[in-house]
Design a protein around this motif. Sequence first.
Motif, mmCIF file in Angstrom:
data_model
loop_
_atom_site.group_PDB
_atom_site.id
_atom_site.type_symbol
_atom_site.label_atom_id
_atom_site.label_comp_id
_atom_site.label_asym_id
_atom_site.label_seq_id
_atom_site.Cartn_x
_atom_site.Cartn_y
_atom_site.Cartn_z
ATOM 1 N N SER A 76 0.841 -1.184 0.000
ATOM 2 C CA SER A 76 0.000 0.000 0.000
ATOM 3 C C SER A 76 0.884 1.244 0.000
ATOM 4 O O SER A 76 1.860 1.319 0.747
ATOM 5 C CB SER A 76 -0.907 0.011 1.230
ATOM 6 O OG SER A 76 -1.831 1.065 1.144
ATOM 7 N N SER A 135 0.233 5.611 -0.783
ATOM 8 C CA SER A 135 -0.767 6.630 -1.116
ATOM 9 C C SER A 135 -0.662 7.139 -2.554
ATOM 10 O O SER A 135 -1.664 7.520 -3.145
ATOM 11 C CB SER A 135 -0.677 7.796 -0.146
ATOM 12 O OG SER A 135 0.581 8.438 -0.255
ATOM 13 N N PRO A 187 -3.195 2.895 -3.021
ATOM 14 C CA PRO A 187 -3.778 3.125 -1.686
ATOM 15 C C PRO A 187 -4.834 2.060 -1.372
ATOM 16 O O PRO A 187 -6.014 2.235 -1.626
ATOM 17 C CB PRO A 187 -4.398 4.517 -1.815
ATOM 18 C CG PRO A 187 -4.756 4.615 -3.266
ATOM 19 C CD PRO A 187 -3.702 3.837 -4.011
ATOM 20 N N ARG A 196 -6.568 0.697 1.148
ATOM 21 C CA ARG A 196 -7.833 0.930 1.851
ATOM 22 C C ARG A 196 -8.813 1.725 0.984
ATOM 23 O O ARG A 196 -9.985 1.385 0.879
ATOM 24 C CB ARG A 196 -7.603 1.638 3.184
ATOM 25 C CG ARG A 196 -8.895 1.840 3.969
ATOM 26 C CD ARG A 196 -8.672 2.111 5.416
ATOM 27 N NE ARG A 196 -8.087 1.009 6.152
ATOM 28 C CZ ARG A 196 -8.755 -0.065 6.562
ATOM 29 N NH1 ARG A 196 -10.028 -0.194 6.290
ATOM 30 N NH2 ARG A 196 -8.159 -1.001 7.257
ATOM 31 N N GLU A 197 -8.350 2.771 0.336
ATOM 32 C CA GLU A 197 -9.230 3.597 -0.500
ATOM 33 C C GLU A 197 -9.737 2.837 -1.721
ATOM 34 O O GLU A 197 -10.854 3.061 -2.175
ATOM 35 C CB GLU A 197 -8.517 4.878 -0.944
ATOM 36 C CG GLU A 197 -8.310 5.887 0.157
ATOM 37 C CD GLU A 197 -7.131 5.565 1.075
ATOM 38 O OE1 GLU A 197 -6.373 4.599 0.822
ATOM 39 O OE2 GLU A 197 -6.963 6.289 2.075
ATOM 40 N N GLU A 215 -12.586 0.797 -0.510
ATOM 41 C CA GLU A 215 -13.707 1.675 -0.189
ATOM 42 C C GLU A 215 -14.046 2.421 -1.470
ATOM 43 O O GLU A 215 -13.625 3.552 -1.685
ATOM 44 C CB GLU A 215 -13.325 2.655 0.913
ATOM 45 C CG GLU A 215 -13.155 2.031 2.266
ATOM 46 C CD GLU A 215 -12.885 3.075 3.325
ATOM 47 O OE1 GLU A 215 -13.789 3.895 3.606
ATOM 48 O OE2 GLU A 215 -11.754 3.079 3.856
ATOM 49 N N LYS A 222 -14.758 6.025 -1.665
ATOM 50 C CA LYS A 222 -13.630 6.918 -1.414
ATOM 51 C C LYS A 222 -12.777 7.129 -2.650
ATOM 52 O O LYS A 222 -12.398 8.250 -2.971
ATOM 53 C CB LYS A 222 -12.742 6.366 -0.290
ATOM 54 C CG LYS A 222 -13.004 6.955 1.045
ATOM 55 C CD LYS A 222 -11.896 6.584 2.003
ATOM 56 C CE LYS A 222 -12.167 7.212 3.341
ATOM 57 N NZ LYS A 222 -11.176 6.830 4.340
ATOM 58 N N ILE A 223 -12.446 6.037 -3.361
ATOM 59 C CA ILE A 223 -11.548 6.157 -4.515
ATOM 60 C C ILE A 223 -12.218 6.946 -5.641
ATOM 61 O O ILE A 223 -11.555 7.490 -6.501
ATOM 62 C CB ILE A 223 -11.035 4.779 -4.997
ATOM 63 C CG1 ILE A 223 -9.772 4.924 -5.872
ATOM 64 C CG2 ILE A 223 -12.105 4.012 -5.743
ATOM 65 C CD1 ILE A 223 -8.562 5.459 -5.189
ATOM 66 N N HIS A 241 -8.816 11.514 -3.626
ATOM 67 C CA HIS A 241 -8.146 10.221 -3.498
ATOM 68 C C HIS A 241 -7.567 9.751 -4.834
ATOM 69 O O HIS A 241 -6.404 9.374 -4.895
ATOM 70 C CB HIS A 241 -9.090 9.172 -2.918
ATOM 71 C CG HIS A 241 -9.484 9.468 -1.511
ATOM 72 N ND1 HIS A 241 -8.603 9.372 -0.453
ATOM 73 C CD2 HIS A 241 -10.659 9.865 -0.988
ATOM 74 C CE1 HIS A 241 -9.221 9.696 0.657
ATOM 75 N NE2 HIS A 241 -10.480 10.006 0.363
ATOM 76 N N TRP A 242 -8.391 9.735 -5.909
ATOM 77 C CA TRP A 242 -7.859 9.234 -7.176
ATOM 78 C C TRP A 242 -6.769 10.132 -7.746
ATOM 79 O O TRP A 242 -5.870 9.669 -8.446
ATOM 80 C CB TRP A 242 -8.941 8.935 -8.205
ATOM 81 C CG TRP A 242 -9.781 10.062 -8.747
ATOM 82 C CD1 TRP A 242 -11.097 10.270 -8.481
ATOM 83 C CD2 TRP A 242 -9.401 11.072 -9.695
ATOM 84 N NE1 TRP A 242 -11.554 11.360 -9.176
ATOM 85 C CE2 TRP A 242 -10.540 11.867 -9.937
ATOM 86 C CE3 TRP A 242 -8.229 11.393 -10.360
ATOM 87 C CZ2 TRP A 242 -10.521 12.955 -10.812
ATOM 88 C CZ3 TRP A 242 -8.205 12.474 -11.232
ATOM 89 C CH2 TRP A 242 -9.349 13.235 -11.439
#
Length: 145
Positions: A34, A36, A40, A42-43, A46, A49-50, A55-56
């Motif tokens: 992972s 960022s 990422p 976790r994102e 989710e 979120k992505i 985030h993207w």
Amino acid sequence: MEEMRKRLVAGMKHGSTLVVMMGDAAPCLLSKFSHSKYFPTREIFEIDKIRLQKHWSLVVRDEDMRVPGASENVRWFDVHKEFNVAVTFQLSESFYGKAIQHCLPWEFCNIVEILHDEVGKKEKNSGFQVDDLDNGLPDFCSIYS
């Protein structure tokens, strides 16, 4: 990591499934794989979120935003609504469960288990049988939610 990022961006852009094939290993995607600005984890799991630009935009590069056929200065990106992620394992039933829960953001996962030891035999499990859904899948498939 760059190759993982490129595949992630292609999946997000075109609405395809990003398949992470783990084989018989269970490395921790949450820590070892992972990052960022590349992947990422976790994102990605989710999905809501992505889809957010904050985030993207961390993984999408300028060249990923180029629009074919448009002028050189046109840039655009959006996460396709059909983008999703699938992680596959080839693990024995004894290894399945808590042993692999550490490697994924488990709370965002739906489990599909395909058992192939004894084809046609009803498997003992806590989920319902796929043949109960009458969707044509073999008897040795079970879906958990």
